[in-house]
Scaffold this motif. Structure first.
Motif, PDB file in Angstrom:
ATOM      1  N   UNK A 130      -6.202  -4.117   1.600  1.00 35.87           N
ATOM      2  CA  UNK A 130      -4.740  -4.046   1.567  1.00 35.87           C
ATOM      3  C   UNK A 130      -4.114  -4.740   2.769  1.00 35.87           C
ATOM      4  N   UNK A 131      -4.831  -4.815   3.887  1.00 39.21           N
ATOM      5  CA  UNK A 131      -4.331  -5.598   5.016  1.00 39.21           C
ATOM      6  C   UNK A 131      -4.309  -7.087   4.652  1.00 39.21           C
ATOM      7  N   UNK A 132      -5.268  -7.529   3.850  1.00 41.19           N
ATOM      8  CA  UNK A 132      -5.248  -8.916   3.376  1.00 41.19           C
ATOM      9  C   UNK A 132      -4.039  -9.155   2.477  1.00 41.19           C
ATOM     10  N   UNK A 155      -8.218 -10.869  -5.707  1.00 43.27           N
ATOM     11  CA  UNK A 155      -9.031 -10.723  -4.508  1.00 43.27           C
ATOM     12  C   UNK A 155     -10.406 -10.182  -4.859  1.00 43.27           C
ATOM     13  N   UNK A 156     -11.419 -10.767  -4.255  1.00 39.32           N
ATOM     14  CA  UNK A 156     -12.780 -10.250  -4.393  1.00 39.32           C
ATOM     15  C   UNK A 156     -13.046  -9.378  -3.166  1.00 39.32           C
ATOM     16  N   UNK A 190      -2.737   2.839  -1.259  1.00 41.36           N
ATOM     17  CA  UNK A 190      -2.121   2.149  -2.395  1.00 41.36           C
ATOM     18  C   UNK A 190      -3.136   1.337  -3.208  1.00 41.36           C
ATOM     19  N   UNK A 191      -4.376   1.267  -2.741  1.00 42.75           N
ATOM     20  CA  UNK A 191      -5.385   0.417  -3.384  1.00 42.75           C
ATOM     21  C   UNK A 191      -5.755   0.913  -4.779  1.00 42.75           C
ATOM     22  N   UNK A 200      -0.633   3.396  10.071  1.00 43.96           N
ATOM     23  CA  UNK A 200       0.073   2.639   9.042  1.00 43.96           C
ATOM     24  C   UNK A 200      -0.913   1.921   8.121  1.00 43.96           C
ATOM     25  N   UNK A 201      -1.968   1.333   8.677  1.00 48.27           N
ATOM     26  CA  UNK A 201      -2.935   0.628   7.826  1.00 48.27           C
ATOM     27  C   UNK A 201      -3.726   1.608   6.964  1.00 48.27           C
TER      28      UNK A 201
END
Length: 183
Positions: free
Chosen positions: A41-43, A29-30, A149-150, A142-143
């Motif tokens: 992280x939603x992506x 991912x860019x 976690x990124x 939650x998001x």
């Protein structure tokens, strides 16, 4: 001088009991300079929740998203180039969603900000005629937890059961339950 995108790599071990799908995926991912870890992280979550069982009819891949208004965050194009699934993250306007609904077989939106109810009340009536648009809300807390976690290189385990996803990196785990908005 324009800022460049930052590249993130995610290895996803997916166990989706709802769809009977068990697979490993490598995702590059860019991250646009204006994009947050939360949106990134939603992506990743949207990818895990929508990846097809096999690639016989094309794959789900990242689009240019923020960098190009004619492309979604993720899309599944079949081998002929037809857009089977258009996936957006955030709060796109109704014009973008209606244009996507005309181009794709299915459109899915994952909204995650605390302002989602306000955004939704403003566009729900305008997109009601587009029966192929499905909007999901992820709780803002939650998001935000997911954003923790990124990392530039991620090893993620995603388990999905009864509409709830657990995303973990071996040390931490986040529970996410998207709620469908509208019809």
């Amino acid at each position: 001088m324009a800022l460049k995108a930052t590249i993130f790599k995610a290895r996803i071990q997916l166990a989706d009991m709802d769809r009977g799908l068990y697979a490993d995926h490598a995702l590059t991912l860019a991250r646009h300079p204006s994009e947050t870890d939360e949106r990134l992280l939603m992506r990743v979550l949207a990818f895990a929740l929508n990846v097809p069982a096999d690639d016989r009819d094309g794959t789900l891949e990242p689009g240019k998203g923020l960098s190009d208004t004619d492309e979604p965050d993720l899309w599944h194009r079949d081998l002929t180039g037809r857009i089977r699934h258009w996936v957006e993250v955030g709060q796109p306007d109704e014009k973008r969603l209606l244009r996507a609904a005309g181009r794709a077989d299915q459109v899915t939106v994952y909204a995650y900000a605390a302002s989602t109810p306000i955004w939704w009340s403003g566009i729900a009536g305008k997109i009601a005629r587009a029966s192929n648009v499905h909007v999901w809300q992820v709780d803002a807390a939650q998001s935000r937890a997911l954003a923790a976690l990124a990392q530039r290189t991620m090893q993620l385990q995603v388990s999905v059961q009864d509409g709830t996803a657990w995303v973990g990196d071996g040390e931490r785990s986040v529970e996410i339950t998207p709620h469908r908005l509208g019809n």
